[in-house]
Scaffold this motif. Structure first.
Motif, mmCIF file in Angstrom:
data_model
loop_
_atom_site.group_PDB
_atom_site.id
_atom_site.type_symbol
_atom_site.label_atom_id
_atom_site.label_comp_id
_atom_site.label_asym_id
_atom_site.label_seq_id
_atom_site.Cartn_x
_atom_site.Cartn_y
_atom_site.Cartn_z
ATOM 1 N N PRO A 209 0.891 -1.070 0.101
ATOM 2 C CA PRO A 209 -0.027 -0.029 -0.086
ATOM 3 C C PRO A 209 0.845 1.216 -0.099
ATOM 4 C CG PRO A 209 -0.225 -1.172 2.053
ATOM 5 C CD PRO A 209 0.824 -1.955 1.274
ATOM 6 N N VAL A 210 0.523 2.175 -0.605
ATOM 7 C CA VAL A 210 1.175 3.487 -0.889
ATOM 8 C C VAL A 210 0.182 4.716 -0.248
ATOM 9 C CG1 VAL A 210 2.440 5.271 -2.074
ATOM 10 C CG2 VAL A 210 2.567 2.757 -2.676
ATOM 11 N N VAL A 211 0.695 5.671 0.698
ATOM 12 C CA VAL A 211 0.089 6.556 1.018
ATOM 13 C C VAL A 211 0.399 7.912 0.351
ATOM 14 C CG1 VAL A 211 -0.666 7.742 3.206
ATOM 15 C CG2 VAL A 211 -0.374 5.536 3.565
ATOM 16 N N LEU A 212 -0.241 8.635 -0.287
ATOM 17 C CA LEU A 212 0.099 9.762 -0.747
ATOM 18 C C LEU A 212 -0.461 10.941 0.041
ATOM 19 C CD1 LEU A 212 -0.809 9.087 -4.602
ATOM 20 C CD2 LEU A 212 1.564 8.762 -3.579
ATOM 21 N N LEU B 285 -5.986 1.501 5.729
ATOM 22 C CA LEU B 285 -4.971 0.073 5.698
ATOM 23 C C LEU B 285 -5.642 -0.734 6.322
ATOM 24 C CD1 LEU B 285 -1.722 2.231 6.283
ATOM 25 C CD2 LEU B 285 -2.433 1.321 4.062
ATOM 26 N N ASP B 286 -6.349 -0.516 7.418
ATOM 27 C CA ASP B 286 -7.154 -1.787 8.098
ATOM 28 C C ASP B 286 -8.197 -2.334 7.024
ATOM 29 O OD1 ASP B 286 -6.151 -1.801 10.638
ATOM 30 O OD2 ASP B 286 -7.760 -0.650 11.318
ATOM 31 N N GLN B 287 -8.721 -1.635 6.305
ATOM 32 C CA GLN B 287 -9.607 -2.142 5.302
ATOM 33 C C GLN B 287 -9.078 -2.853 4.408
ATOM 34 O OE1 GLN B 287 -13.428 -1.208 5.191
ATOM 35 N NE2 GLN B 287 -13.154 -0.523 7.088
ATOM 36 N N LEU B 288 -7.877 -2.606 3.991
ATOM 37 C CA LEU B 288 -7.109 -3.290 2.809
ATOM 38 C C LEU B 288 -6.759 -4.692 3.578
ATOM 39 C CD1 LEU B 288 -4.504 -0.775 1.316
ATOM 40 C CD2 LEU B 288 -6.692 -1.593 0.421
ATOM 41 N N GLY B 289 -6.878 -4.793 4.520
ATOM 42 C CA GLY B 289 -6.337 -6.192 5.095
ATOM 43 C C GLY B 289 -5.064 -6.652 4.710
ATOM 44 N N PHE C 27 2.635 2.854 10.316
ATOM 45 C CA PHE C 27 2.590 2.519 8.880
ATOM 46 C C PHE C 27 3.396 1.240 8.698
ATOM 47 C CE2 PHE C 27 2.008 7.261 8.737
ATOM 48 C CZ PHE C 27 0.927 7.173 8.681
ATOM 49 N N ALA C 28 4.324 0.977 9.230
ATOM 50 C CA ALA C 28 5.221 0.056 9.036
ATOM 51 C C ALA C 28 4.620 -1.407 9.128
ATOM 52 C CB ALA C 28 6.433 0.005 9.786
ATOM 53 N N ARG C 29 3.633 -1.491 10.042
ATOM 54 C CA ARG C 29 2.899 -2.568 10.455
ATOM 55 C C ARG C 29 1.851 -3.021 9.285
ATOM 56 N NH1 ARG C 29 1.217 -2.158 16.524
ATOM 57 N NH2 ARG C 29 -1.021 -2.488 15.704
ATOM 58 N N TYR C 30 1.757 -2.142 8.417
ATOM 59 C CA TYR C 30 1.011 -2.503 7.164
ATOM 60 C C TYR C 30 1.855 -2.742 5.977
ATOM 61 C CZ TYR C 30 -2.867 -1.102 10.109
ATOM 62 O OH TYR C 30 -3.811 -1.034 11.207
ATOM 63 N N ASP C 31 3.216 -2.485 6.136
ATOM 64 C CA ASP C 31 3.963 -2.525 5.286
ATOM 65 C C ASP C 31 3.754 -1.354 4.153
ATOM 66 O OD1 ASP C 31 6.495 -3.570 3.766
ATOM 67 O OD2 ASP C 31 5.425 -4.955 2.445
ATOM 68 N N ALA C 32 3.246 -0.307 4.568
ATOM 69 C CA ALA C 32 2.865 0.707 3.700
ATOM 70 C C ALA C 32 3.918 1.734 3.589
ATOM 71 C CB ALA C 32 1.849 1.724 4.398
ATOM 72 N N VAL C 33 4.075 2.272 2.459
ATOM 73 C CA VAL C 33 5.088 3.413 1.862
ATOM 74 C C VAL C 33 4.473 4.795 2.049
ATOM 75 C CG1 VAL C 33 6.454 4.080 0.069
ATOM 76 C CG2 VAL C 33 6.133 1.745 0.102
ATOM 77 N N VAL C 34 4.928 5.791 2.791
ATOM 78 C CA VAL C 34 4.387 7.065 2.674
ATOM 79 C C VAL C 34 5.302 8.104 1.819
ATOM 80 C CG1 VAL C 34 4.068 9.063 4.427
ATOM 81 C CG2 VAL C 34 3.699 6.552 4.977
ATOM 82 N N LEU C 35 4.569 8.770 1.077
ATOM 83 C CA LEU C 35 5.023 9.765 0.221
ATOM 84 C C LEU C 35 4.335 11.106 0.453
ATOM 85 C CD1 LEU C 35 5.418 7.716 -3.259
ATOM 86 C CD2 LEU C 35 7.041 7.985 -1.510
ATOM 87 N N GLY C 36 5.380 12.226 0.556
ATOM 88 C CA GLY C 36 4.570 13.675 1.041
ATOM 89 C C GLY C 36 4.781 14.210 -0.378
ATOM 90 N N ILE C 37 3.715 14.985 -0.840
ATOM 91 C CA ILE C 37 3.909 15.585 -2.182
ATOM 92 C C ILE C 37 3.665 17.027 -2.020
ATOM 93 C CG2 ILE C 37 3.224 15.666 -4.766
ATOM 94 C CD1 ILE C 37 2.392 12.904 -4.396
ATOM 95 N N SER C 38 4.398 18.010 -2.476
ATOM 96 C CA SER C 38 3.913 19.339 -2.571
ATOM 97 C C SER C 38 4.658 19.776 -3.803
ATOM 98 C CB SER C 38 4.386 20.240 -1.293
ATOM 99 O OG SER C 38 5.616 20.730 -1.583
ATOM 100 N N VAL C 39 4.252 21.135 -4.040
ATOM 101 C CA VAL C 39 5.077 21.719 -5.371
ATOM 102 C C VAL C 39 6.124 22.504 -4.982
ATOM 103 C CG1 VAL C 39 2.683 22.169 -6.621
ATOM 104 C CG2 VAL C 39 3.677 24.082 -5.147
ATOM 105 N N VAL D 214 1.593 -8.722 4.258
ATOM 106 C CA VAL D 214 3.009 -8.331 4.808
ATOM 107 C C VAL D 214 3.693 -9.818 5.030
ATOM 108 C CG1 VAL D 214 4.081 -7.357 6.656
ATOM 109 C CG2 VAL D 214 2.151 -6.421 5.823
ATOM 110 N N THR D 215 2.952 -10.709 5.798
ATOM 111 C CA THR D 215 3.749 -11.993 5.926
ATOM 112 C C THR D 215 4.221 -12.735 4.812
ATOM 113 O OG1 THR D 215 1.483 -13.127 6.131
ATOM 114 C CG2 THR D 215 2.553 -12.080 8.343
ATOM 115 N N ALA D 216 3.333 -12.569 3.670
ATOM 116 C CA ALA D 216 3.757 -13.239 2.385
ATOM 117 C C ALA D 216 4.928 -12.524 1.819
ATOM 118 C CB ALA D 216 2.278 -13.183 1.575
ATOM 119 N N ARG D 217 5.239 -11.455 2.038
ATOM 120 C CA ARG D 217 6.254 -10.521 1.253
ATOM 121 C C ARG D 217 7.377 -11.259 1.562
ATOM 122 N NH1 ARG D 217 8.413 -5.474 2.428
ATOM 123 N NH2 ARG D 217 9.544 -4.677 0.592
#
Lengths: 186, 165
Positions: free
Chosen positions: B37-40, B153-157, B65-77, B162-165
């Motif tokens: 999962p990626v968080v923008l 992220l919870d909803q994504l299950g 966020f790491a518990r979901y193996d999620a990547v966080v990216l901040g974006i601005s101009v 994560v364990t499969a990765r």
């Protein structure tokens, strides 16, 4: 999933006996504060909350939970764990007050002096904190805060709702006085 | 597809892109993280007080966020140089992406470019397959926190993935 226009943050971790509580246990209004001992805004709010508790002594109780933002405040985590170590000895609130009243003295050397001033044994407390005896407790508070919508420090929940107003005394008094309280049972 | 507020809606494929990112200036984007999962996190500007709180908060929340193996990216101009100084000042170690040239192109693609020439304060959770799973536009002056992201992220299950990765 829906996209509501605005999410209203709600406290998701109920207050229990493991919390640090100041004020009457049966107070009709509960304020839960998520704080960081090195955060200057929390430091500024500290005397206002103390005065609020004094002026509304029968109405309000304050719960303190840890929310150290360690990437901004390198001493905040250790300060929180020291407060927990003091809490284990029944001295949480004294340590809490010392920390907020000495925010420029949170480095390890001065922190030990503070512990000593409270009449606690710095070596004993340092050993526990070095072992991160209270790390899980602090993390538990932080995680519950993140899940509840804590978006910075200090974040206050008055009842279950995140307080969106300021933390000056008049703001706090207004918010508390506007909080519906349960009718006392006869 | 966008909602009434212009923001990209759940179920839509997330437009792929790469942008220069702190700390090393290499380009990165959501497509590089398929399977996670990626968080923008779009935000109006470096250095405005609320932004600082939001990005600093997400850094502090990184273990969650790491518990979901999620990547966080901040974006601005803002430019890469502004991002670099800002990240250093706030202890932010996750990538801040510079949607700087052509200005706001990616932000427009997600429907969050404002008439003021900035990104709106929008959160988009992209699922491991690259589709938008959740999106939320916060008032510019309100730090939306992380609770909505973690709920999405919870909803994504993703715990199982994560364990499969």
């Amino acid at each position: 999933m829906s996209t509501p226009l605005q999410v209203t943050a709600r406290l998701r971790v109920p207050v229990t006996e493991i919390d640090h509580i100041r004020g009457p246990l049966d107070a009709p209004v509960t304020i839960v504060q998520y704080g960081d001992f090195q955060c200057p805004f929390c430091g500024a709010a500290h005397p206002n909350l103390a005065e609020l508790l004094r002026q509304r002594r029968d109405t309000v109780r304050l719960v303190y939970r840890h929310f150290p933002i360690t990437n901004l405040h390198p001493y905040a985590e250790r300060a929180a764990e020291v407060a927990e170590a003091a809490g284990r000895r029944g001295r949480f609130w004294e340590m809490h007050d010392w920390l907020y009243e000495h925010q420029d003295q949170l480095d390890p050397v001065h922190l030990s002096l503070g512990v000593e001033q409270l009449g606690l044994l710095p070596d004993e407390i340092d050993a526990e904190v070095d072992r991160h005896t209270y790390g899980d407790r602090v993390r538990h508070d932080f995680t519950g805060g993140i899940r509840s919508g804590v978006n910075g420090t200090p974040t206050l929940f008055i009842g279950d709702h995140r307080h969106e107003g300021g933390v000056d005394l008049p703001d706090l008094l207004t918010a508390v006085d506007a909080t519906p309280t349960p009718t006392p049972t006869p | 597809m966008t909602g009434p507020d212009g923001l990209i809606r759940p179920g839509t494929p997330a437009p792929d892109f790469t942008l220069p990112a702190t700390p090393d200036g290499r380009r990165t984007g959501p497509g590089q993280f398929r399977g996670r999962p990626v968080v923008l996190a779009f935000y109006p500007a470096d250095w405005s007080p609320v932004c600082g709180d939001q990005m600093a908060l997400y850094q502090a929340a990184m273990p969650e966020f790491a518990r979901y193996d999620a990547v966080v990216l901040g974006i601005s101009v803002d430019s890469l140089w502004s991002h670099r100084a800002f990240a250093e000042a706030r202890g932010v170690r996750f990538p801040l992406l510079a949607d700087f040239e052509p200005k706001g192109e990616v932000t427009r693609g997600y429907g969050v470019y404002t008439p003021q020439g900035q990104a709106g304060r929008a959160l988009v959770v992209v699922d491991p397959a690259g589709a938008v799973a959740w999106s939320y536009l916060s008032p510019a002056e309100v730090n939306p926190g992380a609770d909505g992201i973690l709920d999405a992220l919870d909803q994504l299950g993703t715990g199982r993935q994560v364990t499969a990765r």
